[in-house]
Design an enzyme around this catalytic site. Structure first.
Site, PDB file in Angstrom:
ATOM      1  N   HIS A 118       0.870  -1.182   0.000  1.00  0.00           N
ATOM      2  CA  HIS A 118       0.000   0.000   0.000  1.00  0.00           C
ATOM      3  C   HIS A 118       0.902   1.225   0.000  1.00  0.00           C
ATOM      4  CE1 HIS A 118      -2.853   2.936   1.694  1.00  0.00           C
ATOM      5  NE2 HIS A 118      -3.815   2.109   1.347  1.00  0.00           N
ATOM      6  N   ASP A 194       2.749  -4.323   8.388  1.00  0.00           N
ATOM      7  CA  ASP A 194       1.546  -3.534   8.145  1.00  0.00           C
ATOM      8  C   ASP A 194       0.372  -4.504   8.272  1.00  0.00           C
ATOM      9  OD1 ASP A 194      -0.677  -2.414   7.023  1.00  0.00           O
ATOM     10  OD2 ASP A 194       0.309  -1.703   5.200  1.00  0.00           O
ATOM     11  N   GLN A 197      -4.791  -5.062   6.956  1.00  0.00           N
ATOM     12  CA  GLN A 197      -5.790  -5.960   6.366  1.00  0.00           C
ATOM     13  C   GLN A 197      -5.921  -7.281   7.111  1.00  0.00           C
ATOM     14  OE1 GLN A 197      -7.969  -5.253   4.159  1.00  0.00           O
ATOM     15  NE2 GLN A 197      -7.150  -3.261   3.567  1.00  0.00           N
ATOM     16  N   LYS A 220     -10.639  -0.381  10.075  1.00  0.00           N
ATOM     17  CA  LYS A 220     -10.740  -1.603   9.269  1.00  0.00           C
ATOM     18  C   LYS A 220     -11.074  -2.812  10.140  1.00  0.00           C
ATOM     19  CE  LYS A 220      -7.307  -0.067   5.902  1.00  0.00           C
ATOM     20  NZ  LYS A 220      -8.143   0.395   4.798  1.00  0.00           N
ATOM     21  N   CYS A 361      -4.743   2.386  -3.807  1.00  0.00           N
ATOM     22  CA  CYS A 361      -3.510   2.882  -3.152  1.00  0.00           C
ATOM     23  C   CYS A 361      -2.342   1.917  -3.323  1.00  0.00           C
ATOM     24  CB  CYS A 361      -3.725   3.161  -1.664  1.00  0.00           C
ATOM     25  SG  CYS A 361      -4.774   4.555  -1.352  1.00  0.00           S
TER      26      CYS A 361
HETATM   27  C1  LIG Z   1      -2.514  -2.886   3.494  1.00  0.00           C
HETATM   28  C2  LIG Z   1      -2.836  -1.482   3.911  1.00  0.00           C
HETATM   29  N1  LIG Z   1      -1.893  -0.751   4.510  1.00  0.00           N
HETATM   30  C3  LIG Z   1      -2.131   0.508   4.916  1.00  0.00           C
HETATM   31  C4  LIG Z   1      -3.343   1.094   4.711  1.00  0.00           C
HETATM   32  C5  LIG Z   1      -3.554   2.502   5.160  1.00  0.00           C
HETATM   33  O1  LIG Z   1      -4.497   2.530   6.185  1.00  0.00           O
HETATM   34  P1  LIG Z   1      -4.935   3.925   6.801  1.00  0.00           P
HETATM   35  O2  LIG Z   1      -5.477   4.732   5.680  1.00  0.00           O
HETATM   36  O3  LIG Z   1      -5.971   3.569   7.806  1.00  0.00           O
HETATM   37  O4  LIG Z   1      -3.731   4.539   7.388  1.00  0.00           O
HETATM   38  C6  LIG Z   1      -4.355   0.370   4.076  1.00  0.00           C
HETATM   39  C7  LIG Z   1      -5.669   0.990   3.798  1.00  0.00           C
HETATM   40  O5  LIG Z   1      -6.368   0.611   2.886  1.00  0.00           O
HETATM   41  C8  LIG Z   1      -4.098  -0.952   3.677  1.00  0.00           C
HETATM   42  O6  LIG Z   1      -5.019  -1.686   3.067  1.00  0.00           O
END
Ligand SMILES: Cc1ncc(COP(=O)(O)O)c(C=O)c1O
Length: 402
Positions: A118, A194, A197, A220, A361
């Protein structure tokens, strides 16, 4: 068998009179919220809307106790050694930036990321490497978009940090995290995961995995927007430089100097989203009572059905491995020559089916694969087989139109 009809009662959106046209398949972007999360937030504003950790009056004390209890819940949920290892942030993005900005990365350091990160787990490292002269290396996935552990084993030696998505929002593929951590640690590298998900679909045990850092977002995992967590091993957090500084991070200040509070407070600058944190605590209460192995099976049954049906459509192209067991609750696809946004709009207009479309993203992956985007179904435990059937009926009609 997972009792979907029972859990659906807990979600206001799914009990509305028009719930048949609220087919929510965009859970990787944002999960729905159960009533107890909404109630916990309202309770803060109604019953103890006071400053935490600052005011010693009875409302201030009550609010402080409630927020501290959330920290304990988060620690227990991921099996951290202590509450001090839990830093509240606004989201996964901020958690990752906190680590990136605080590690003291040097020009000689190498940082590894996968080719499916992401933007939030790529751009902070790109910028940091541009500013410090450190090297960012992108790990190529195998042809089916799964993690290439053999390649990783060859390149890990000498790396300072591996920053890796646990489950990809692009295609739902989960990386072999235990092996990655084991290989990284034996090569002397640290691992930031990270977990954005992962949290809605499985329990992560930071001690069993020997995780160094874990970043995730409340929104999420049934919680409110604007809430996030950074877990870090106490020994590592104690060695980080504070990232955002100011009120609530310091023990004392003179006109010329300051003394920071211990972790985690030194990383939590300014007044926080207390209502949101209480909602996050309620979300964790809710998730803690669920049977995740039944959830995994339920999401697999839905994704198995969707995958086998969509493959009958002529224009359909899948992103990621064919086996739905390897894609968690995600079905990411495109139709040759059709704009993914068009598919998403038609699903919504025709049947109230909400999916995400575009590059999710993960622009870097789409650019590298010369694709403009995909349509992404992302499931949660409250989705039903009836909803999946409605999706297939509607997508079949759309396929005939194009
Ligand atoms: C794998 C992953 N990492 C990071 C993020 C970023 O999350 P946030 O916008 O809540 O910081 C997302 C959001 O879709 C994601 O799917």
């Amino acid at each position: 068998m997972f009792n979907t009809s029972q859990v659906r009662q807990d979600f206001p959106l799914l009990t509305r009179p028009d719930s048949a046209r609220q087919i929510y398949f965009d859970n990787a972007c944002m999960s729905l919220k159960p009533s107890l999360v909404i109630d916990a937030m309202t309770e803060y504003y109604r019953d103890y809307p006071a400053c935490v950790g600052r005011s010693s009056h009875h409302l201030g004390q009550l609010a402080s106790q409630k927020v501290q209890a959330v920290r304990a819940k988060v620690a227990k949920f991921i099996n951290a050694s202590s509450e001090e290892e839990i830093i509240f942030t606004r989201n996964t993005t901020e958690s990752i930036n906190l680590v990136a900005r605080s590690l003291g990365i040097k020009a000689t350091d190498r940082i590894l990321v996968s080719d499916k990160e992401h933007n939030s787990n790529l751009v902070p490292w790109q910028l940091l490497c541009q500013q410090t002269g450190a090297t960012l290396e992108v790990l190529p996935s195998r042809a089916d978009n799964t993690f290439d552990l053999d390649h990783f084993a060859q390149v890990i030696t000498g790396a300072r940090l591996v920053a890796i998505g646990h489950t990809a929002n692009l295609d739902g593929v989960t990386v072999p995290i235990s092996e990655i951590i084991r290989l990284a640690h034996s090569a002397g590298a640290q691992v930031l995961v990270d977990g954005a998900q992962a949290m809605l679909h499985q329990r992560l045990d930071v001690r069993a995995l020997d995780l160094d850092y874990l970043a995730f977002s409340g929104h999420k995992m049934l919680g409110p927007t604007g809430t996030g967590v950074l877990y870090g091993k106490a020994s590592l957090l104690n060695s980080l430089e504070p990232f955002l500084v100011g009120g609530d991070t310091v023990e004392s200040v003179t006109y010329t100097d300051h003394k920071f509070l211990p972790v985690p407070e030194r990383f939590e600058a300014g007044l926080q989203d207390y209502a949101g944190l209480l909602g996050l605590g309620a979300a964790i209460d809710y998730l803690s009572a669920l049977d995740f192995s039944a959830i995994r099976e339920h999401e697999y049954q839905l994704n198995h059905y969707l995958t086998s049906e969509v493959q009958k459509l002529a224009k359909f192209r899948l992103i990621g491995p064919e086996d739905p067991r390897q894609r968690s609750g995600v079905l990411s696809f495109y139709f040759d020559g059709v704009d993914a946004h068009q598919i998403a709009l038609m699903l919504d207009n025709m049947s109230g089916i909400m999916i995400r479309s575009g590059q999710h993203c993960v622009h870097s992956w789409f650019h590298a694969h010369k694709l403009t985007g995909s349509a992404r179904v992302s499931l949660a435990f409250y989705n039903t087989m009836e909803e999946a059937e409605q999706f297939i009926k509607t997508l079949t009609k759309i396929n005939q139109i194009f």
